[in-house]
Design a protein around this motif. Structure first.
Motif, PDB file in Angstrom:
ATOM      1  N   LEU A   1     -33.429  14.944  32.735  1.00  0.00           N
ATOM      2  CA  LEU A   1     -32.594  15.789  31.884  1.00  0.00           C
ATOM      3  C   LEU A   1     -31.896  15.006  30.779  1.00  0.00           C
ATOM      4  N   ARG A   2     -31.298  13.874  31.117  1.00  0.00           N
ATOM      5  CA  ARG A   2     -30.554  13.121  30.099  1.00  0.00           C
ATOM      6  C   ARG A   2     -31.473  12.635  28.983  1.00  0.00           C
ATOM      7  N   GLU A   3     -32.685  12.234  29.340  1.00  0.00           N
ATOM      8  CA  GLU A   3     -33.639  11.776  28.326  1.00  0.00           C
ATOM      9  C   GLU A   3     -34.182  12.937  27.504  1.00  0.00           C
ATOM     10  N   ALA A   4     -34.397  14.088  28.158  1.00  0.00           N
ATOM     11  CA  ALA A   4     -35.000  15.224  27.468  1.00  0.00           C
ATOM     12  C   ALA A   4     -34.010  15.961  26.571  1.00  0.00           C
ATOM     13  N   VAL A   5     -32.761  16.096  27.032  1.00  0.00           N
ATOM     14  CA  VAL A   5     -31.756  16.833  26.255  1.00  0.00           C
ATOM     15  C   VAL A   5     -30.467  16.006  26.184  1.00  0.00           C
ATOM     16  N   PRO A   6     -30.489  14.867  25.505  1.00  0.00           N
ATOM     17  CA  PRO A   6     -29.292  14.009  25.440  1.00  0.00           C
ATOM     18  C   PRO A   6     -28.123  14.688  24.746  1.00  0.00           C
ATOM     19  N   GLU A   7     -28.420  15.714  23.915  1.00  0.00           N
ATOM     20  CA  GLU A   7     -27.357  16.406  23.195  1.00  0.00           C
ATOM     21  C   GLU A   7     -26.348  17.070  24.131  1.00  0.00           C
ATOM     22  N   LEU A   8     -26.758  17.344  25.364  1.00  0.00           N
ATOM     23  CA  LEU A   8     -25.846  17.993  26.304  1.00  0.00           C
ATOM     24  C   LEU A   8     -24.638  17.122  26.628  1.00  0.00           C
ATOM     25  N   TRP A   9     -24.764  15.835  26.432  1.00  0.00           N
ATOM     26  CA  TRP A   9     -23.655  14.926  26.730  1.00  0.00           C
ATOM     27  C   TRP A   9     -22.825  14.602  25.497  1.00  0.00           C
ATOM     28  N   GLU A  10     -23.177  15.176  24.352  1.00  0.00           N
ATOM     29  CA  GLU A  10     -22.402  14.954  23.141  1.00  0.00           C
ATOM     30  C   GLU A  10     -21.226  15.909  23.113  1.00  0.00           C
ATOM     31  N   THR A  11     -20.102  15.477  22.620  1.00  0.00           N
ATOM     32  CA  THR A  11     -18.915  16.334  22.565  1.00  0.00           C
ATOM     33  C   THR A  11     -19.019  17.386  21.481  1.00  0.00           C
ATOM     34  N   ASP A  12     -19.854  17.130  20.470  1.00  0.00           N
ATOM     35  CA  ASP A  12     -20.042  18.102  19.395  1.00  0.00           C
ATOM     36  C   ASP A  12     -21.533  18.370  19.270  1.00  0.00           C
ATOM     37  N   ILE A  13     -21.995  19.463  19.878  1.00  0.00           N
ATOM     38  CA  ILE A  13     -23.423  19.774  19.891  1.00  0.00           C
ATOM     39  C   ILE A  13     -23.777  20.600  18.665  1.00  0.00           C
ATOM     40  N   LYS A  14     -24.720  20.110  17.881  1.00  0.00           N
ATOM     41  CA  LYS A  14     -25.125  20.827  16.680  1.00  0.00           C
ATOM     42  C   LYS A  14     -26.189  21.861  17.026  1.00  0.00           C
ATOM     43  N   ALA A  15     -26.073  23.032  16.421  1.00  0.00           N
ATOM     44  CA  ALA A  15     -26.955  24.139  16.759  1.00  0.00           C
ATOM     45  C   ALA A  15     -28.425  23.779  16.557  1.00  0.00           C
ATOM     46  N   HIS A  16     -28.754  23.139  15.430  1.00  0.00           N
ATOM     47  CA  HIS A  16     -30.148  22.854  15.144  1.00  0.00           C
ATOM     48  C   HIS A  16     -30.741  21.858  16.140  1.00  0.00           C
ATOM     49  N   VAL A  17     -29.925  20.970  16.644  1.00  0.00           N
ATOM     50  CA  VAL A  17     -30.416  19.945  17.569  1.00  0.00           C
ATOM     51  C   VAL A  17     -30.846  20.560  18.896  1.00  0.00           C
ATOM     52  N   ILE A  18     -30.110  21.593  19.360  1.00  0.00           N
ATOM     53  CA  ILE A  18     -30.460  22.179  20.646  1.00  0.00           C
ATOM     54  C   ILE A  18     -31.191  23.517  20.472  1.00  0.00           C
ATOM     55  N   ALA A  19     -31.833  23.680  19.353  1.00  0.00           N
ATOM     56  CA  ALA A  19     -32.675  24.844  19.099  1.00  0.00           C
ATOM     57  C   ALA A  19     -31.891  26.142  19.176  1.00  0.00           C
ATOM     58  N   CYS A  20     -30.759  26.183  18.488  1.00  0.00           N
ATOM     59  CA  CYS A  20     -29.930  27.387  18.446  1.00  0.00           C
ATOM     60  C   CYS A  20     -29.784  27.840  16.998  1.00  0.00           C
ATOM     61  N   PRO A  21     -30.861  28.250  16.329  1.00  0.00           N
ATOM     62  CA  PRO A  21     -30.768  28.616  14.921  1.00  0.00           C
ATOM     63  C   PRO A  21     -29.810  29.778  14.704  1.00  0.00           C
ATOM     64  N   GLY A  22     -29.065  29.681  13.612  1.00  0.00           N
ATOM     65  CA  GLY A  22     -28.172  30.769  13.244  1.00  0.00           C
ATOM     66  C   GLY A  22     -26.810  30.722  13.893  1.00  0.00           C
ATOM     67  N   THR A  23     -26.511  29.683  14.672  1.00  0.00           N
ATOM     68  CA  THR A  23     -25.195  29.595  15.322  1.00  0.00           C
ATOM     69  C   THR A  23     -24.377  28.492  14.686  1.00  0.00           C
ATOM     70  N   GLN A  24     -23.086  28.508  14.966  1.00  0.00           N
ATOM     71  CA  GLN A  24     -22.208  27.458  14.494  1.00  0.00           C
ATOM     72  C   GLN A  24     -22.245  26.288  15.475  1.00  0.00           C
ATOM     73  N   LYS A  25     -21.507  25.230  15.147  1.00  0.00           N
ATOM     74  CA  LYS A  25     -21.449  24.092  16.049  1.00  0.00           C
ATOM     75  C   LYS A  25     -20.813  24.499  17.375  1.00  0.00           C
ATOM     76  N   LEU A  26     -21.354  23.945  18.446  1.00  0.00           N
ATOM     77  CA  LEU A  26     -20.882  24.294  19.776  1.00  0.00           C
ATOM     78  C   LEU A  26     -20.159  23.101  20.396  1.00  0.00           C
ATOM     79  N   ALA A  27     -19.111  23.378  21.114  1.00  0.00           N
ATOM     80  CA  ALA A  27     -18.429  22.311  21.857  1.00  0.00           C
ATOM     81  C   ALA A  27     -18.430  22.716  23.317  1.00  0.00           C
ATOM     82  N   VAL A  28     -17.291  23.066  23.883  1.00  0.00           N
ATOM     83  CA  VAL A  28     -17.212  23.402  25.294  1.00  0.00           C
ATOM     84  C   VAL A  28     -17.780  24.778  25.592  1.00  0.00           C
ATOM     85  N   GLU A  29     -18.229  25.518  24.579  1.00  0.00           N
ATOM     86  CA  GLU A  29     -18.750  26.852  24.799  1.00  0.00           C
ATOM     87  C   GLU A  29     -20.099  26.832  25.522  1.00  0.00           C
ATOM     88  N   THR A  30     -20.841  25.751  25.436  1.00  0.00           N
ATOM     89  CA  THR A  30     -22.177  25.706  26.014  1.00  0.00           C
ATOM     90  C   THR A  30     -22.123  25.812  27.537  1.00  0.00           C
TER      91      THR A  30
END
Length: 276
Positions: A243-272
């Motif tokens: 998991l950590r290698e496949a989706v390292p963005e999950l451990w970032e404090t500021d997850i960008k929508a485009h990085v985690i394949a969430c087109p059309g959304t704003q930046k995500l933090a604790v909402e995920t």
């Protein structure tokens, strides 16, 4: 199926495959074609049991005794889950008792904030349910869940084997009163009960069919058990331990929508949220 429902033993393998492939679970299929039985008794006698890397069906009449001793603690997965800075929930077609026993054997019982299980979406007749009853009733108030048929005669059983052996375009498969994956309604209801936004939720599954249903309701999806992506999967990983290698963005404090394949959304933090 043989001892409780009177189904011919020579037909059980084929029927089970047809029910599972068309309804998502054998129990949902059995209810759809007309069999009436106690849900609790079904789960005491016939259940799916989880191994670290795959699911296997219990084909024997096990009298409520599953080989949980085959499950071993998974400290690697435990550390991964505990380090993940997001809300984590379980959504399973299995019953609560089995789910908790499995988590305890794996050493993961304190790694999740909640469980949505079979009884959550299909309250048992005696009133035993998984989660807060008021939340369930509120979430299911507008659910289109048919009333289970009671006391059906054998002549009223839909012959699913004959249906596929000699297809008739004028005949359609009966619907099931049971709510479970891969039904889109089941996934939407689970999200509503947990108060989750699909646009900010990552859905982990080892079933391609469930992954595709999740994608249709707006979830972001991770297929576990495959090294390649299929239609409907945003990510794929051979093992949940990757998991950590496949989706390292999950451990970032500021997850960008485009990085985690969430087109059309704003930046995500604790909402995920993470739903498995």
């Amino acid at each position: 199926m043989v001892e409780k429902l009177g189904i011919e033993s020579s037909k059980t393998d084929e029927m089970t495959n047809l029910l599972y492939s068309n309804y998502g679970t054998t129990i949902a299929g059995l209810r759809a074609i007309g069999y009436d039985f106690d849900y609790e008794e079904y789960y005491r006698h016939c259940c799916f049991f989880l191994f670290p890397h795959h699911f296997q069906m219990a084909n024997d009449f096990v009298h409520g005794k599953l080989p949980y001793e085959n499950l071993k603690p998974d400290p690697v997965l435990r550390n991964l889950l505990l380090s993940l800075p997001h809300k984590k929930l379980i959504f399973t077609n299995s019953d609560k008792v089995h789910t908790i026993k499995t988590l305890e054997r794996l050493g993961l019982e304190d790694c999740f904030e909640g469980i949505t299980c079979f009884e959550t979406l299909n309250p048992i007749n005696n009133g035993t349910v998984c989660d807060d009853q008021e939340n369930i009733e509120a979430a299911t108030s507008r659910a289109t869940n048919p009333t289970p048929k009671i006391g059906l005669k054998i002549s009223e059983i839909f012959d699913i084997i004959q249906h596929f052996a000699q297809p008739d375009p004028t005949t359609v498969l009966p619907t099931t009163p049971i709510i479970c994956k891969p039904s889109e309604h089941a996934i939407e209801l689970a999200l509503k009960i947990a108060n989750l936004n699909p646009q900010t939720t990552l859905f982990f599954e080892d079933s391609v069919r469930n992954i595709q249903a999740g994608k249709r309701v707006g979830l972001h999806t991770v297929l576990v058990g495959k090294s390649y992506r299929v239609k409907g999967a945003d990510y794929a990983m051979e093992s949940i331990h990757n998991l950590r290698e496949a989706v390292p963005e999950l451990w970032e404090t500021d997850i960008k929508a485009h990085v985690i394949a969430c087109p059309g959304t704003q930046k995500l933090a604790v909402e995920t949220s993470v739903m498995a």
